[in-house]
Design an enzyme around this catalytic site. Structure first.
Site, short mmCIF file in Angstrom:
data_model
loop_
_atom_site.label_atom_id
_atom_site.label_comp_id
_atom_site.label_asym_id
_atom_site.label_seq_id
_atom_site.Cartn_x
_atom_site.Cartn_y
_atom_site.Cartn_z
N GLN A 115 7.01 105.52 15.75
CA GLN A 115 6.39 106.55 16.62
C GLN A 115 7.22 107.21 17.50
OE1 GLN A 115 3.20 105.17 18.73
NE2 GLN A 115 2.04 107.22 18.76
N GLY A 116 7.53 108.76 17.05
CA GLY A 116 8.56 109.18 18.17
C GLY A 116 7.53 110.37 18.87
N TYR A 117 6.89 109.72 19.81
CA TYR A 117 6.08 110.63 20.79
C TYR A 117 6.78 110.77 22.13
CZ TYR A 117 1.74 110.70 18.11
OH TYR A 117 0.73 111.04 17.18
N SER A 118 6.81 109.70 22.84
CA SER A 118 7.42 109.56 24.16
C SER A 118 8.80 110.08 24.40
CB SER A 118 7.15 108.26 24.80
OG SER A 118 5.94 107.78 24.59
N SER A 150 9.22 102.00 19.67
CA SER A 150 9.28 100.63 19.08
C SER A 150 9.66 100.41 17.75
CB SER A 150 7.94 100.16 19.24
OG SER A 150 7.41 100.04 20.42
N GLU A 232 -5.54 104.06 16.67
CA GLU A 232 -4.87 102.97 17.15
C GLU A 232 -5.92 101.53 17.64
OE1 GLU A 232 -0.89 103.23 19.90
OE2 GLU A 232 -2.72 104.41 20.65
N SER A 357 -1.70 104.51 29.98
CA SER A 357 -1.72 103.59 30.89
C SER A 357 -3.26 103.29 31.88
CB SER A 357 -0.87 104.08 32.28
OG SER A 357 -1.32 105.14 32.82
#
Ligand SMILES: Cc1cc2nc3c(=O)[nH]c(=O)nc-3n(C[C@H](O)[C@H](O)[C@H](O)COP(=O)(O)OP(=O)(O)OC[C@H]3O[C@@H](n4cnc5c(N)ncnc54)[C@H](O)[C@@H]3O)c2cc1C
Length: 380
Positions: A115-118, A150, A232, A357
């Site tokens: 997953q390439g989000y952050s 990840s 999710e 968070s």
């Protein structure tokens, strides 16, 4: 919703358990294991009758499978990002061509995803994404940096949120792209070493990487990316709680062995963990069928993240000095030789960050449930 396990579910449970007992071995190679799962039809149970190689299962059977998996000796999944995040997103937003290209290899356990989000400047504030994708004929060239990705070191593909409209701001002008990872010289994956001494996530650098698959159309990336985050949750929450119950059982056993359980304060904390876990289970069952409460996922995330961190703290507390709470007690060279309690303590520090968070969950509850004034634009 009438939630219970009927005779068909119990038959399904026996089938799942027998299969897991005869196939799962601790320390199995994770990539081979994904293919083993796929060839037996255990991937994609929650996709509905998509016709793309998965077997269909009712909601209760999905819960049964997740519970049996968590109880088994099977290794942690490395195909879960493709199975549980990308696949439902493709089913909802993908073209027929994209579904038939990408769903069968996910169901077969043959292609793994990350997953390439952050990004360094876009975490809680995901709308700050700066990775750019520029059109090159029918494809795009992607340039930028993702972080905390990840399993990027194992993945065949990455879904990337990138800015396709130069000069656009916030959630406008973003596009959801599917990028093949095997592009030497154009994609570099650098592992990040964690507190535990291992590297489960990475920095990923894109330098003109080729991407030709757009999900949901150019400029609609924010809508697709948010829809993916909605997947999710679900039955995996219940599986997670089975794992939590096993961990709690270990901590109780260690407390009895070390004598810590004779301390009334420790006993009280253990009982509290047990009671809170029961509450979380009922809450998960209550909301499984889809809750109308917009704050439910945030409440669930806040509850389990804090619960798991406190369990990690208890795990080292009941072991006393033998647990070696400070890193000095461990070998200096990574990967450290951590036992289960040390690993639990260290890894659970991340629980209140990923998946949104604690502070962000509280903001969501404040704004969407309590109706408090919204944060100034750009703050979240
Ligand atoms: C184990 C792990 C795995 C991950 N895997 C992936 C992955 O596969 N793919 C991916 O794209 N990302 C992944 N992430 C990244 C994760 O999504 C981010 O860490 C998370 O979104 C937080 O972003 P950040 O780290 O940039 O922290 P920041 O957003 O910089 O936040 C730092 C601190 O400031 C607080 N904060 C930020 N904004 C506000 C605000 N407006 N109000 C109050 N407090 C605020 C946060 O709560 C936090 O405590 C992973 C993270 C972890 C820990």
């Amino acid at each position: 919703m009438d939630f219970g396990f009927g005779p068909e579910d119990e038959t399904f449970r026996r089938e799942a358990r027998d299969w897991l007992v005869s196939h799962a071995k601790p320390g199995d190679d994770r990539r081979t294991w994904e293919r083993t799962l796929g060839s037996a039809g255990w991937i994609g149970l929650g996709w509905g009758a998509s016709g793309y190689g998965n077997r269909t299962a009712t909601l209760t059977q999905q819960v049964v499978w997740a519970e049996e998996y968590a109880r088994s000796a099977a290794p942690p999944r490395s195909g879960h990002i493709g199975e549980n995040l990308l696949a439902p997103t493709l089913i909802a937003h993908g073209t027929e061509e994209q579904k038939s290209r990408f769903l069968p290899p996910i169901a077969a356990g043959a292609e793994l995803w990350c997953q390439g989000y952050s990004e360094p400047g876009a975490g809680s504030d995901l709308a700050g994404v700066r990775t750019a994708a520029v059109r090159a004929g029918r494809a795009y060239r992607v340039t930028g940096q993702k972080i905390w990705t990840s399993l990027a070191h194992e993945a065949d593909w990455c879904f990337v949120l990138a800015r396709t409209e130069p000069g656009s701001v916030r959630h406008h002008g973003l596009t959801f792209l599917l990028v093949p990872m095997d592009q030497p010289g154009r994609i570099e994956v650098r592992p990040i070493r964690q507190l535990t001494g291992t590297s489960d996530f990475n920095e990923v650098f894109f330098d003109g990487a080729h991407a030709e698959h757009v999900v949901g159309g150019e400029g609609n990336g924010w809508r697709v990316a948010m829809s993916l985050l909605g997947f999710e949750r679900g039955v995996s929450t219940l599986a997670q709680q089975i794992g939590f119950a096993e961990e709690l059982g270990e901590v109780v056993r260690a407390a009895v062995e070390s004598g810590a359980a004779r301390d009334p304060v420790v006993r009280e904390r253990l009982v509290r963990q047990w009671a809170e876990l029961r509450t979380m289970r009922w809450n998960a069952l209550r909301t499984l069928g889809g809750s109308a409460d917009p704050g439910a996922p945030s409440v669930a995330k806040l509850l389990w993240a804090g619960w798991h961190q406190r369990l990690g703290e208890l795990a080292v507390l009941v072991r006393g000095a033998a647990a070696g709470v400070g890193p000095v007690a461990w070998s200096a060279s990574a990967p450290y030789e951590l036992d289960a309690a040390q690993h639990l303590f260290l890894f659970s520090r991340a629980d209140t960050l990923y998946g949104g968070s604690d502070q962000i969950q509280r903001t969501i509850i404040a704004e969407r449930v309590l109706g408090l004034p919204r944060e100034p634009k750009g703050a979240v």
